[in-house]
Design a protein around this motif. Sequence first.
Motif, PDB file in Angstrom:
ATOM      1  N   GLU A  36       0.977  -1.331   0.066  1.00 22.40           N
ATOM      2  CA  GLU A  36      -0.085   0.135  -0.067  1.00 22.40           C
ATOM      3  C   GLU A  36       0.902   1.331   0.046  1.00 22.40           C
ATOM      4  O   GLU A  36       0.634   2.426  -0.753  1.00 22.40           O
ATOM      5  CB  GLU A  36      -0.822  -0.019   1.262  1.00 22.40           C
ATOM      6  N   TYR A  37       1.922   1.246   0.538  1.00 21.66           N
ATOM      7  CA  TYR A  37       2.863   2.301   0.860  1.00 21.66           C
ATOM      8  C   TYR A  37       4.145   2.566  -0.042  1.00 21.66           C
ATOM      9  O   TYR A  37       5.090   3.159   0.309  1.00 21.66           O
ATOM     10  CB  TYR A  37       3.073   2.489   2.173  1.00 21.66           C
ATOM     11  N   ASN A  75      -1.230  -2.051  -6.743  1.00 21.57           N
ATOM     12  CA  ASN A  75      -2.146  -1.997  -5.606  1.00 21.57           C
ATOM     13  C   ASN A  75      -3.494  -1.380  -6.239  1.00 21.57           C
ATOM     14  O   ASN A  75      -3.485  -1.069  -7.265  1.00 21.57           O
ATOM     15  CB  ASN A  75      -1.586  -1.536  -4.487  1.00 21.57           C
ATOM     16  N   ASN A  76      -4.402  -1.361  -5.291  1.00 17.57           N
ATOM     17  CA  ASN A  76      -5.799  -0.912  -5.765  1.00 17.57           C
ATOM     18  C   ASN A  76      -5.857   0.527  -6.177  1.00 17.57           C
ATOM     19  O   ASN A  76      -6.476   1.012  -6.730  1.00 17.57           O
ATOM     20  CB  ASN A  76      -6.846  -1.204  -4.706  1.00 17.57           C
ATOM     21  N   SER A  77      -4.876   1.392  -5.679  1.00 22.34           N
ATOM     22  CA  SER A  77      -4.658   2.712  -6.101  1.00 22.34           C
ATOM     23  C   SER A  77      -4.804   2.934  -7.437  1.00 22.34           C
ATOM     24  O   SER A  77      -5.282   4.156  -8.047  1.00 22.34           O
ATOM     25  CB  SER A  77      -3.740   3.586  -5.177  1.00 22.34           C
ATOM     26  N   TYR A  78      -4.523   2.037  -8.229  1.00 14.62           N
ATOM     27  CA  TYR A  78      -4.051   2.002  -9.674  1.00 14.62           C
ATOM     28  C   TYR A  78      -5.051   1.379 -10.662  1.00 14.62           C
ATOM     29  O   TYR A  78      -4.922   1.063 -11.841  1.00 14.62           O
ATOM     30  CB  TYR A  78      -2.648   1.666 -10.013  1.00 14.62           C
ATOM     31  N   SER A  79      -6.197   0.858 -10.032  1.00 11.63           N
ATOM     32  CA  SER A  79      -7.008   0.354 -10.689  1.00 11.63           C
ATOM     33  C   SER A  79      -7.812   0.982 -11.793  1.00 11.63           C
ATOM     34  O   SER A  79      -7.850   0.372 -12.880  1.00 11.63           O
ATOM     35  CB  SER A  79      -8.320  -0.303  -9.642  1.00 11.63           C
ATOM     36  N   GLU A 105       1.418   8.219 -10.141  1.00  9.07           N
ATOM     37  CA  GLU A 105       1.617   7.888  -8.784  1.00  9.07           C
ATOM     38  C   GLU A 105       1.714   9.679  -8.106  1.00  9.07           C
ATOM     39  O   GLU A 105       0.846   9.607  -6.914  1.00  9.07           O
ATOM     40  CB  GLU A 105       3.180   7.559  -8.323  1.00  9.07           C
ATOM     41  N   ILE A 108      -1.979  10.479  -7.938  1.00  8.65           N
ATOM     42  CA  ILE A 108      -2.758   9.868  -6.730  1.00  8.65           C
ATOM     43  C   ILE A 108      -2.394  10.332  -5.457  1.00  8.65           C
ATOM     44  O   ILE A 108      -3.184  10.651  -4.517  1.00  8.65           O
ATOM     45  CB  ILE A 108      -2.271   8.199  -6.754  1.00  8.65           C
ATOM     46  N   GLN A 109      -0.974  10.760  -5.261  1.00  7.81           N
ATOM     47  CA  GLN A 109      -0.652  11.478  -3.998  1.00  7.81           C
ATOM     48  C   GLN A 109      -1.225  12.626  -3.810  1.00  7.81           C
ATOM     49  O   GLN A 109      -1.728  12.927  -2.522  1.00  7.81           O
ATOM     50  CB  GLN A 109       0.896  11.167  -4.006  1.00  7.81           C
ATOM     51  N   SER A 112      -4.939  12.118  -2.887  1.00 10.21           N
ATOM     52  CA  SER A 112      -5.215  11.363  -1.391  1.00 10.21           C
ATOM     53  C   SER A 112      -4.620  12.752  -0.240  1.00 10.21           C
ATOM     54  O   SER A 112      -5.380  12.663   0.801  1.00 10.21           O
ATOM     55  CB  SER A 112      -4.009  10.328  -1.112  1.00 10.21           C
TER      56      SER A 112
END
Length: 151
Positions: A36-37, A75-79, A105, A108-109, A112
């Motif tokens: 995840e991280y 991971n799921n963040s990139y779905s 990335e 996404i950051q 978030s």
Amino acid sequence: MDSYDMIEHLKCMFEEQARQESFDTFKSLNACKQGEYDLVGLHVLRMIGYTEYLAKFGAPISMEHQIDLILKSLNNSYSKFVMNYNMNEIDKNPTELLAILKIVETSIQKASHAPMNCREVGYWRREKLTYEGEMEKRNIISVSCLDKKGF
């Protein structure tokens, strides 16, 4: 024993070891999942390294399968990115995919860290007061220098 026999004997000896090394590398590649991280750059570079190592052992993996393995391991963040990549049939090699994933990335950051809706009225004020209390207990900062009005 002449030189030819010695070479054949060495080949037999090290072939089994190379086969085991190839198996272990493929197993690691297949089990590789981004945490995840974990940073996407390090993760994809690790996977590219595994595929290059397999190619050295005579078990190369096609570019399409390399891309599929990398996309599967994110991971799921990139779905949403994976779905978009597959729907648009983008044709990239692993290093080009790495560059794209680094850009994704950062977005996404940023997303978030965007302001989120409060779960309930007064949520952020309560969190601030809890934070102020913790800082005061640790003698890190005095409460008097913080804004008492809340958010």
